[in-house]
Design a protein around this motif. Structure first.
Motif, PDB file in Angstrom:
ATOM      1  N   LEU B 139      51.610  22.137  30.917  1.00 20.14           N
ATOM      2  CA  LEU B 139      50.723  21.561  31.930  1.00 20.14           C
ATOM      3  C   LEU B 139      50.049  22.636  32.784  1.00 20.14           C
ATOM      4  O   LEU B 139      49.038  22.377  33.433  1.00 20.14           O
ATOM      5  N   SER B 143      46.726  22.901  35.919  1.00 19.61           N
ATOM      6  CA  SER B 143      47.149  22.637  37.286  1.00 19.61           C
ATOM      7  C   SER B 143      46.368  23.450  38.316  1.00 19.61           C
ATOM      8  O   SER B 143      46.503  24.668  38.408  1.00 19.61           O
ATOM      9  N   THR B 144      45.556  22.767  39.134  1.00 19.91           N
ATOM     10  CA  THR B 144      44.910  23.451  40.249  1.00 19.91           C
ATOM     11  C   THR B 144      45.917  23.706  41.368  1.00 19.91           C
ATOM     12  O   THR B 144      45.768  24.651  42.129  1.00 19.91           O
ATOM     13  N   ALA B 145      46.956  22.862  41.454  1.00 14.00           N
ATOM     14  CA  ALA B 145      47.980  23.044  42.488  1.00 14.00           C
ATOM     15  C   ALA B 145      48.695  24.373  42.285  1.00 14.00           C
ATOM     16  O   ALA B 145      48.908  25.129  43.234  1.00 14.00           O
ATOM     17  N   LEU B 146      49.047  24.673  41.012  1.00  9.39           N
ATOM     18  CA  LEU B 146      49.731  25.927  40.736  1.00  9.39           C
ATOM     19  C   LEU B 146      48.828  27.113  41.047  1.00  9.39           C
ATOM     20  O   LEU B 146      49.277  28.133  41.557  1.00  9.39           O
ATOM     21  N   ILE B 149      48.807  27.578  44.802  1.00  3.14           N
ATOM     22  CA  ILE B 149      50.009  28.213  45.343  1.00  3.14           C
ATOM     23  C   ILE B 149      50.051  29.684  44.959  1.00  3.14           C
ATOM     24  O   ILE B 149      50.474  30.529  45.751  1.00  3.14           O
ATOM     25  N   ALA B 242      52.929  27.678  54.335  1.00  2.90           N
ATOM     26  CA  ALA B 242      52.267  26.412  54.634  1.00  2.90           C
ATOM     27  C   ALA B 242      50.834  26.658  55.083  1.00  2.90           C
ATOM     28  O   ALA B 242      49.888  26.008  54.611  1.00  2.90           O
ATOM     29  N   PHE B 245      48.806  27.987  52.082  1.00  4.70           N
ATOM     30  CA  PHE B 245      48.578  26.911  51.115  1.00  4.70           C
ATOM     31  C   PHE B 245      47.482  25.982  51.632  1.00  4.70           C
ATOM     32  O   PHE B 245      46.595  25.561  50.887  1.00  4.70           O
ATOM     33  N   LEU B 249      43.861  25.280  49.817  1.00  2.00           N
ATOM     34  CA  LEU B 249      43.401  23.944  49.447  1.00  2.00           C
ATOM     35  C   LEU B 249      42.072  23.629  50.119  1.00  2.00           C
ATOM     36  O   LEU B 249      41.201  22.995  49.517  1.00  2.00           O
ATOM     37  N   GLN B 250      41.907  24.100  51.361  1.00  2.00           N
ATOM     38  CA  GLN B 250      40.649  23.913  52.075  1.00  2.00           C
ATOM     39  C   GLN B 250      39.518  24.578  51.292  1.00  2.00           C
ATOM     40  O   GLN B 250      38.444  23.987  51.100  1.00  2.00           O
ATOM     41  N   GLN B 252      39.452  25.270  48.050  1.00  2.00           N
ATOM     42  CA  GLN B 252      39.212  24.511  46.825  1.00  2.00           C
ATOM     43  C   GLN B 252      38.375  23.278  47.110  1.00  2.00           C
ATOM     44  O   GLN B 252      37.446  22.952  46.373  1.00  2.00           O
ATOM     45  N   ARG B 253      38.699  22.585  48.219  1.00  2.00           N
ATOM     46  CA  ARG B 253      37.977  21.365  48.557  1.00  2.00           C
ATOM     47  C   ARG B 253      36.513  21.681  48.894  1.00  2.00           C
ATOM     48  O   ARG B 253      35.597  20.995  48.430  1.00  2.00           O
TER      49      ARG B 253
END
Lengths: 265, 265, 265, 265
Positions: B139, B143-146, B149, B242, B245, B249-250, B252-253
């Protein structure tokens, strides 16, 4: 007839949150919130066998009173819904209100409360117990806190899903590794991945019940790494939600203060 | 021949993330992610003896199906890699792709899945179990989450190493102190520094399993100080990660929203 | 003679952090940090009886090697301190350096290491064990992380003392209350305030070992309130320290980057 | 007579925080804080049977000394209150001071301390124990930390009540669910909602004592969800309070520094 309609109007204004134009809850709704809280407290105490034994009649009486009050409340809300421009009255209007979520929750709570008076004990014991949570759900209608948390979760949807994906992967990897390392030694606690997950979730959330613990050196090393990475990864949704919740409450407070400056008539 | 090339082009666009120019995953990749998830769930359930017993044939069939799908996927990706300008096709291009990390992970996952059908049970049990984690690694490609991080960890590299050094020192000092104080009394839990570390890590992360506990007054004082300083020191990487991260994410958005304004053709 | 002085100059520049004008550690200091780390690892492994048994000679040899290296390092630093304008050389200068904190830590670490080769086992076992922490203290000379945390603690002195006072009061109140409520029932765990403190600190830090637990309804209510207020109050120093630590590291990084722009000759 | 009045003036300035115009505590109040701290430490140590046994006379003497000091302090404060413009002296003024909260706390602390010298052991043991907390309450007069936390709680009243409501609902829902699922299997730990609450609060605060643990698959799933949502929901008041506390301390520091620039005469 006019007095009846006037009473229905009064009921609508005092019962339905959309009908009440002033801030806060109407006096009637405050009383209902009080009765719900009392019913919840009675339900909690009733579940304790040492309190229930010997006071069966007392608890039964209290339940009957609460069930009657909630039945009257349900019928009054149903009747008053005709005054709400959203439902508009008529058979279709009443049906539309009766099928709305808050009305269904109310109906279910009343039904389970009344069902406890019929049938034999064992078959409906589960229903009685569920009634306790349904009583809480009745409060959902009034709760700005629940609305704030709902708003907070929606506004950070993307970040929370990301965190959940990472936390889920960490959960899976750590429980698979411990299943490989300790599975043969402790089949009861680590003999399968779902079993190892119980240990993994207790460690990742730093709850640490201590009922399932790795015993080998390798297992303990993995457990240590799991605990350390866990506090980092689980802290993320916490931080995200805390910030979002704080924002949502700030908005609510700002809106409320604006309301105070320009009060609606 | 042209239709074959066209099909290869279609495969490249739909299978390789670099080939897909629109946002999100291609429909084919969405299906593959679903199959991987299903295979992971089956692998988790299969590990539970009470579910496995009696359903051996069912699980074997499911594994055969998943193994075949992943084999076809591997070959399709290999063949379609010729369309990728990075690999360019030809024997050298195919080999270069086959030696890339995602391709090796795919190959290993397929191999371990197929190996479970041959040989005797005990010798390859370990391989089968490892396959479960390799399925998750498949996966990683999507994964954009990986990736977020990974970016977060890199951007705060310096702070995280500092925190790790301090946490490591605290771990060593507290376990050495408890080894000195309680080593003779409880040789099983504190009889050496590595043994005392198990207690120390459970205390510093506030997991607190409770299997190893100091019993002397001095040992308990040290444990109390360890717990208090621990929550302070371990909270640091948490706070740092935190924030990082959240930043990642900001970004990426923001990038995603910019993409929406200027969609690629 | 001139070559001797030149060598002393070289030693000073390469051994003393104040002598090294370039960024980071000198190559010689990097080697020393490596040797200290190796000595720490050996000391940790040596404490484990299952590893020590049968390898006594190996560990003794390693200790002898480390002790010799640290002795040479100590003498070299002492001799080279004459080049440091702070100490200036001469008998008084050497004495002033020998009485500085880092030099005393070095001397103590070397002494305890050498003492393990003399006398009988039981009388100096405690010394040997302490040597392990002293080896870590030797690293203090180089640690920017420790300096950052020292700076962070000093800059938020006032807030941290306030938090400590509140946490201390909460600790005292909760343990006194549980001593009153559960003291007679569980004399072993709650029979005095210091005993109840062990439970209280485990609860306030959310470690929750689970060895001492209130059993009465009142005691459990107090425990619940303690746990809830505890996470709030203990989180304060965490938040304060995390912010201060983050600030301190930002400053260090900014200073380092400024250094890179205007390198010292 | 004038010298007596002058002495009363001196006592007022040195004993009452409102009388002391310089920063910090007056020297006399510093001594009193020290005596209170000593009395608290003695009370803590006295509660430990192994320390108390054999030293009864020593502890009794210490208590008599502390009781006398606090009695003198109480009378001196009462007399000096006449200098305070708020109370103004006269019988009414003395009575008004005697009925103020700090004076009542002082009186209660002195009374319980003296009561320990009369009557038989068992009947007043409870009083003696309570005296320990009252001694701490005496410190409330001086504590800027307690004032800061009071200010922080008040300023975020709304957010904290919201968080408490949500946490309370989560507590109720999770304990009701576990009561339904595990109530029959483990009547001791989950046989009623109040009993299940003990498990629920230990899990939601991540303390995790491990004395009550779900054993069924469904119960463990609910426990996992409780632990995860719990850390999110409980973290909110933590974050809110930490920010508010930090603000309040910043204000105090700013006010203090302003004081230093324009010192009062």
């Amino acid at each position: 007839m006019r007095r009846v309609l006037k009473f229905r109007r009064w009921l609508y204004v005092n019962l339905h949150p959309t009908g009440w134009t002033k801030r806060g809850l109407s006096p009637l709704n405050k009383i209902i919130v009080g009765v719900i809280t009392a019913a919840v407290v009675v339900a909690i105490l009733e579940s304790e066998p040492s309190l229930h034994a010997g006071n069966e009649h007392l608890f039964l009486a209290a339940e009957l009173v609460f069930a009657s009050i909630f039945l009257v409340e349900y019928l009054a809300r149903l009747w008053a819904s005709a005054e709400d421009p959203v439902y508009g009255g008529g058979l279709r209007g009443y049906l539309r209100y009766a099928l709305s979520l808050p009305a269904l929750v109310d109906l279910l709570a009343v039904s389970t409360l009344f069902l406890t008076f019929f049938g034999n004990e064992t078959s409906i014991l589960r229903l009685v117990r569920l009634a306790r949570i349904l009583l809480l759900a009745k409060l959902g209608r009034y709760s700005t806190a629940l609305r704030a948390i709902g708003h907070a979760v929606r506004s950070r949807r993307y970040e929370l899903v990301m965190s959940a994906v990472i936390a889920g992967m960490l959960l899976l990897v750590s429980s698979t590794l411990l299943y490989i390392v300790e599975g043969e030694l402790q089949p009861e606690d680590f003999g399968s991945i779902p079993r190892a997950m119980w240990w993994s979730i207790a460690t990742l959330t730093t709850v640490g019940y201590g009922d399932a613990i790795p015993v080998t050196a390798v297992g303990r090393m993995i457990a240590g790494v799991t605990a350390i990475t866990g506090i980092g990864l689980i802290a993320m949704p916490t931080g995200i939600l805390a910030a979002a919740f704080s924002d949502a409450l700030q908005h609510q407070r700002a809106a409320r203060e604006k309301d105070d400056d320009h009060p609606t008539a």
